[in-house]
Design a protein around this motif. Structure first.
Motif, PDB file in Angstrom:
ATOM      1  N   GLU A  20     -14.374   6.220  -7.484  1.00 38.48           N
ATOM      2  CA  GLU A  20     -12.902   5.433  -8.792  1.00 38.48           C
ATOM      3  C   GLU A  20     -13.913   4.761  -9.884  1.00 38.48           C
ATOM      4  OE1 GLU A  20     -10.016   4.530  -8.634  1.00 38.48           O
ATOM      5  OE2 GLU A  20      -9.879   5.479  -6.640  1.00 38.48           O
ATOM      6  N   ALA A  21     -13.671   5.208 -11.146  1.00 36.58           N
ATOM      7  CA  ALA A  21     -13.494   4.859 -11.751  1.00 36.58           C
ATOM      8  C   ALA A  21     -13.388   3.495 -12.890  1.00 36.58           C
ATOM      9  CB  ALA A  21     -13.504   5.857 -13.317  1.00 36.58           C
ATOM     10  N   SER A  22     -12.102   2.687 -11.905  1.00 37.90           N
ATOM     11  CA  SER A  22     -11.568   1.239 -12.335  1.00 37.90           C
ATOM     12  C   SER A  22     -12.292   0.571 -11.754  1.00 37.90           C
ATOM     13  CB  SER A  22     -10.543   1.594 -11.503  1.00 37.90           C
ATOM     14  OG  SER A  22      -9.315   0.452 -11.888  1.00 37.90           O
ATOM     15  N   TRP A  23     -12.043  -0.936 -12.633  1.00 39.04           N
ATOM     16  CA  TRP A  23     -12.957  -1.929 -12.404  1.00 39.04           C
ATOM     17  C   TRP A  23     -11.913  -2.889 -11.969  1.00 39.04           C
ATOM     18  CZ3 TRP A  23     -17.763  -3.851 -13.115  1.00 39.04           C
ATOM     19  CH2 TRP A  23     -18.456  -2.814 -13.883  1.00 39.04           C
ATOM     20  N   LEU A  24     -10.719  -2.730 -11.205  1.00 42.17           N
ATOM     21  CA  LEU A  24      -9.890  -3.478 -11.040  1.00 42.17           C
ATOM     22  C   LEU A  24      -9.916  -4.264  -9.479  1.00 42.17           C
ATOM     23  CD1 LEU A  24      -6.897  -4.285 -12.128  1.00 42.17           C
ATOM     24  CD2 LEU A  24      -5.536  -2.378 -10.392  1.00 42.17           C
ATOM     25  N   GLY A  25     -10.338  -3.340  -8.512  1.00 41.33           N
ATOM     26  CA  GLY A  25     -10.654  -4.021  -8.032  1.00 41.33           C
ATOM     27  C   GLY A  25     -11.712  -4.938  -7.883  1.00 41.33           C
ATOM     28  N   ARG A  26     -13.241  -5.173  -8.586  1.00 45.37           N
ATOM     29  CA  ARG A  26     -13.743  -6.074  -9.133  1.00 45.37           C
ATOM     30  C   ARG A  26     -13.419  -6.847  -9.258  1.00 45.37           C
ATOM     31  NH1 ARG A  26     -17.402  -1.246 -10.094  1.00 45.37           N
ATOM     32  NH2 ARG A  26     -18.393  -0.293  -8.170  1.00 45.37           N
ATOM     33  N   GLY A  27     -12.268  -6.959 -10.207  1.00 48.15           N
ATOM     34  CA  GLY A  27     -11.577  -8.028 -11.325  1.00 48.15           C
ATOM     35  C   GLY A  27     -11.086  -8.884 -10.812  1.00 48.15           C
ATOM     36  N   ALA A  29     -11.689  -9.494  -7.279  1.00 48.90           N
ATOM     37  CA  ALA A  29     -12.514  -9.931  -5.927  1.00 48.90           C
ATOM     38  C   ALA A  29     -12.773 -11.307  -6.897  1.00 48.90           C
ATOM     39  CB  ALA A  29     -13.108  -9.200  -5.620  1.00 48.90           C
ATOM     40  N   LEU A  30     -13.036 -10.872  -8.244  1.00 49.11           N
ATOM     41  CA  LEU A  30     -14.121 -12.234  -9.178  1.00 49.11           C
ATOM     42  C   LEU A  30     -13.154 -13.189  -9.856  1.00 49.11           C
ATOM     43  CD1 LEU A  30     -16.699 -12.837 -10.751  1.00 49.11           C
ATOM     44  CD2 LEU A  30     -15.515 -11.891 -12.995  1.00 49.11           C
ATOM     45  N   SER A  74      -2.864 -13.326  -0.841  1.00 51.27           N
ATOM     46  CA  SER A  74      -1.874 -11.735  -1.904  1.00 51.27           C
ATOM     47  C   SER A  74      -2.908 -11.417  -2.304  1.00 51.27           C
ATOM     48  CB  SER A  74      -1.590 -12.783  -2.972  1.00 51.27           C
ATOM     49  OG  SER A  74      -0.204 -13.582  -2.083  1.00 51.27           O
ATOM     50  N   GLY A  75      -3.979 -12.072  -3.009  1.00 50.21           N
ATOM     51  CA  GLY A  75      -5.486 -11.791  -3.191  1.00 50.21           C
ATOM     52  C   GLY A  75      -5.851 -10.732  -1.956  1.00 50.21           C
ATOM     53  N   TRP A  76      -5.930 -10.892  -1.191  1.00 45.05           N
ATOM     54  CA  TRP A  76      -6.572 -10.579   0.185  1.00 45.05           C
ATOM     55  C   TRP A  76      -5.670  -9.098   1.006  1.00 45.05           C
ATOM     56  CZ3 TRP A  76      -6.383 -12.379   5.676  1.00 45.05           C
ATOM     57  CH2 TRP A  76      -7.238 -11.697   6.982  1.00 45.05           C
ATOM     58  N   LYS A  77      -4.710  -9.395   0.989  1.00 43.58           N
ATOM     59  CA  LYS A  77      -3.723  -8.800   1.333  1.00 43.58           C
ATOM     60  C   LYS A  77      -4.412  -7.178  -0.243  1.00 43.58           C
ATOM     61  CE  LYS A  77      -0.769  -6.224   3.132  1.00 43.58           C
ATOM     62  NZ  LYS A  77      -1.956  -6.024   5.028  1.00 43.58           N
ATOM     63  N   TRP A  78      -3.843  -7.779  -1.368  1.00 45.50           N
ATOM     64  CA  TRP A  78      -4.563  -6.629  -2.168  1.00 45.50           C
ATOM     65  C   TRP A  78      -5.548  -6.155  -2.312  1.00 45.50           C
ATOM     66  CZ3 TRP A  78      -7.108  -4.416  -6.207  1.00 45.50           C
ATOM     67  CH2 TRP A  78      -6.740  -3.736  -6.875  1.00 45.50           C
ATOM     68  N   LEU A  79      -6.654  -6.805  -2.124  1.00 46.25           N
ATOM     69  CA  LEU A  79      -8.256  -6.337  -1.894  1.00 46.25           C
ATOM     70  C   LEU A  79      -8.144  -5.121  -0.416  1.00 46.25           C
ATOM     71  CD1 LEU A  79      -9.825  -8.937  -2.901  1.00 46.25           C
ATOM     72  CD2 LEU A  79     -10.250  -6.637  -4.029  1.00 46.25           C
ATOM     73  N   GLN A  80      -7.235  -5.340   0.329  1.00 42.00           N
ATOM     74  CA  GLN A  80      -7.985  -4.383   1.438  1.00 42.00           C
ATOM     75  C   GLN A  80      -6.914  -2.953   1.318  1.00 42.00           C
ATOM     76  OE1 GLN A  80      -4.956  -6.666   4.206  1.00 42.00           O
ATOM     77  NE2 GLN A  80      -6.677  -7.288   5.986  1.00 42.00           N
ATOM     78  N   TRP A  82      -6.914  -1.618  -1.714  1.00 43.23           N
ATOM     79  CA  TRP A  82      -7.656  -1.145  -2.619  1.00 43.23           C
ATOM     80  C   TRP A  82      -8.871  -0.436  -1.869  1.00 43.23           C
ATOM     81  CZ3 TRP A  82      -7.224   0.499  -7.351  1.00 43.23           C
ATOM     82  CH2 TRP A  82      -8.016   0.313  -7.923  1.00 43.23           C
ATOM     83  N   GLN A  83      -9.574  -1.400  -0.693  1.00 44.61           N
ATOM     84  CA  GLN A  83      -9.879  -0.704   0.125  1.00 44.61           C
ATOM     85  C   GLN A  83      -9.455   0.609   0.832  1.00 44.61           C
ATOM     86  OE1 GLN A  83     -11.572  -3.548   2.660  1.00 44.61           O
ATOM     87  NE2 GLN A  83     -12.814  -3.933   0.838  1.00 44.61           N
ATOM     88  N   GLN A  84      -8.126   0.033   1.264  1.00 39.06           N
ATOM     89  CA  GLN A  84      -7.470   1.749   1.640  1.00 39.06           C
ATOM     90  C   GLN A  84      -7.735   2.893   0.840  1.00 39.06           C
ATOM     91  OE1 GLN A  84      -6.441   1.890   5.042  1.00 39.06           O
ATOM     92  NE2 GLN A  84      -4.978   3.902   4.761  1.00 39.06           N
ATOM     93  N   HIS A  85      -7.505   2.676  -0.169  1.00 39.71           N
ATOM     94  CA  HIS A  85      -7.428   3.314  -1.014  1.00 39.71           C
ATOM     95  C   HIS A  85      -8.869   4.286  -2.310  1.00 39.71           C
ATOM     96  CE1 HIS A  85      -6.073   5.542  -5.548  1.00 39.71           C
ATOM     97  NE2 HIS A  85      -7.306   4.654  -6.138  1.00 39.71           N
ATOM     98  N   GLU A  86      -9.474   3.093  -2.292  1.00 35.48           N
ATOM     99  CA  GLU A  86     -10.619   3.684  -2.255  1.00 35.48           C
ATOM    100  C   GLU A  86     -11.390   4.439  -0.883  1.00 35.48           C
ATOM    101  OE1 GLU A  86     -13.138   0.653  -2.714  1.00 35.48           O
ATOM    102  OE2 GLU A  86     -12.762   0.916  -4.887  1.00 35.48           O
TER     103      GLU A  86
END
Length: 109
Positions: A20-27, A29-30, A74-80, A82-86
């Motif tokens: 996965e080349a996207s930094w979106l999940g890290r952004g 989370a930060l 909302s952030g937590w749900k989005w990160l969940q 994103w983890q599913q996608h990864e």
């Protein structure tokens, strides 16, 4: 003939065909905590500036906590998601999100 030494070199994290080349999940989370604090602050400002709304200090605080909680949820749900996608990318069931650098190089060719 393929050189086996090249195959043994691990790719850097986030690169390669299966990575996965996207930094979106890290952004996300930060910056989620930053946006949560900003949402609480903005909710407090809005609660005090709304004409006709006479809120005492505890009601303004409750409104600020609700805005902060909604932002964190909302952030937590989005990160969940994103983890599913990864996980699906790692299993080969989904394609990785292209980074902006990869999109630009593809358009240039």
């Amino acid at each position: 003939m393929v050189d086996s030494a090249v195959e043994d070199v691990p790719a850097e994290e986030g690169e390669g065909v299966d990575g996965e080349a996207s930094w979106l999940g890290r952004g996300v989370a930060l910056f989620t905590p930053v946006f949560a604090v900003a949402a609480g602050w903005l909710a407090g400002i809005v609660a005090q500036l709304v004409p006709g709304a006479h809120l005492d200090e505890t009601q303004v605080t409750a409104f600020m906590v609700a805005a902060t909680t909604a932002t964190l949820g909302s952030g937590w749900k989005w990160l969940q998601g994103w983890q599913q996608h990864e996980r699906l990318v790692a299993e080969g069931k989904s394609s990785p999100v292209k980074s902006s650098r990869q999109r630009r190089s593809r358009k240039a060719n």
